[in-house]
Scaffold this active site. Structure first.
Site, PDB file in Angstrom:
ATOM      1  CB  THR A   2      -0.890  -0.009   1.265  1.00  0.00           C
ATOM      2  OG1 THR A   2      -1.445   1.288   1.450  1.00  0.00           O
ATOM      3  CG2 THR A   2      -0.109  -0.346   2.527  1.00  0.00           C
ATOM      4  CD  GLU A  57      -3.475   3.335   4.137  1.00  0.00           C
ATOM      5  OE1 GLU A  57      -3.456   3.312   5.372  1.00  0.00           O
ATOM      6  OE2 GLU A  57      -4.496   3.075   3.471  1.00  0.00           O
TER       7      GLU A  57
END
Ligand code: NAD
Ligand code: TYD
Length: 350
Positions: A131, A133
């Protein structure tokens, strides 16, 4: 015939990948390994379950004893690893599950791949799906590139960052053939209604409050799940071993603007007067450590492998809303039982 392991294939993105690979590559045997947690649902794969090149195995990646024998039995040629705990809010209320599945589970798979490929790693590939993130939170400017230092801020993103580091460590230390991609927020059919878009579609449909965290000013870069699938196919077949590729939609939206667009689309489809669904917007206590902005620079993937996002966001949102409206039974099934308890703890006590 190559045998490809896809982990987490009963989940949101995994089910799109499994369907795509089973249909596009009849000469691959696709083995879908999934523990069928609350997020895993074999209903997502009804249309491919009888195909001769598809097999499902129920197993938990966090148990080494379940994983190693499977690798010995199938002697996989490639692994596309998606199985994970994936929801930030759940990682705040229960970090340990994320450590166990995302970190220990990934290491179990790496060990098993290393064990069966050690003599002949040529032509094999361990593809780890991650991801954006892991890169942390951006201010109003700038983009995440593959060289952005990791700075995860939630237990979810920290556990994914950890797994990315371990995958790279196995490449450098043991010559395990790996590739990693880090993608922005996905949307589309079959996504569990704990994530923003399917949760809000479900709530609008049922005239329930729309819980906007903080002021709704956080920004996410949204990508249609089928564009992510196309990128994964390309990277799996053409990506360079040892490399990382960022995948993004070049499609940034402030949450509140996206929610208002979704309300307008839903009003149209449900035959409600314009402005009806927006009245459901309710500002609630912010998520702890809420990352302000994610934005991906996917230039490397575009220039080196020729991928670019193809689905216009408004069209993708229409398709997504249509999918949930046409699959009410799917939504009702996944929102019965444990979901009610989750919803109560997550929202009614906020
Ligand atoms: P999801 O939560 O919908 O699905 C996860 C799947 O993994 C489920 O089928 C679940 O049963 C399975 N699983 C969980 N724990 C397991 C275990 N211990 N053993 C075996 N299977 C297990 O997740 P998703 O949104 O489809 O995400 C898939 C992957 O893509 C994850 O690795 C996630 O980090 C990554 N990713 C997701 C997004 C996104 O926007 N959803 C964006 C970028 C990257
Ligand atoms: P989410 O779909 O959980 O993805 P992520 O946190 O991994 O980006 O959330 C997307 C954005 O929407 C994020 O900024 C948090 C916000 N959000 C809400 O405002 N309310 C909600 O009920 C949810 C689930 C998310």
């Amino acid at each position: 015939m190559k045998t490809i392991l896809i982990t987490g294939g009963a989940g949101f993105i995994g089910s799109h990948i499994v369907r795509f690979f089973v249909n596009k590559y009849p000469h691959y045997r696709i083995v879908n390994l999934d523990a069928l947690t609350y997020a895993g649902n074999l209903e997502n794969l009804r249309d491919v379950e009888d195909k001769p090149n598809y097999e499902f195995v129920k197993a938990d990646i966090s148990f080494d004893k379940e994983i190693m024998p499977l690798f010995e039995k199938y002697r996989f040629d490639g692994v596309i690893h998606l199985a994970a705990e994936s929801h930030v809010d759940r990682s705040i209320s229960n970090p340990m599950e994320f450590i166990i599945t995302n970190i220990i589970g990934t290491v179990n798979l790496l060990n098993a791949a290393r064990h069966i490929w050690k003599d002949q790693p040529e032509g094999k590939l361990f593809y780890h799906i991650s991801t954006d993130e892991v890169y942390g939170s951006l201010g109003e400017e700038g983009y995440f590139t593959e060289n952005t230092p990791y700075d995860p801020r939630s237990p979810y993103s920290a556990s994914k960052a950890s797994s990315d580091h371990l995958v790279r460590a196995y490449y450098h230390t043991f010559n395990l053939p790996i590739v990693i991609s880090n993608c922005s927020n996905n949307y589309g059919g079959n996504q569990f209604p704990e994530k923003l878009i399917p949760l809000f579609i479900h709530n609008i449909r049922n005239n329930k409050p729309l819980p906007v965290y903080g002021k709704g000013e956080n920004v996410r870069d949204w990508l249609f799940v089928e564009d992510h699938t196309a990128a994964i196919d390309l990277i799996f077949h053409k990506g360079k071993t040892g490399e990382t590729y960022n995948i993004g939609g070049n499609n940034e939206w402030r949450n509140i603007d996206l929610i208002k667009l979704l309300c307008r689309i839903m009003d149209g489809k449900l035959g409600r007067a314009e402005g009806t669904s927006e009245k459901l917007i309710t500002y609630v206590k912010d998520r702890a450590g809420h990352d302000l902005r994610y934005a991906i620079d996917s230039g490397k993937l575009q220039h080196e492998l020729g991928w670019s996002p193809s689905v216009d966001f408004e069209k993708g949102l229409h398709k997504t809303v249509d999918w949930y409206l046409a699959n009410e039974e799917w939504l009702n099934n996944v929102t019965s039982g444990d979901y009610k308890k989750y919803y109560e703890e997550q929202y009614l006590k906020r």
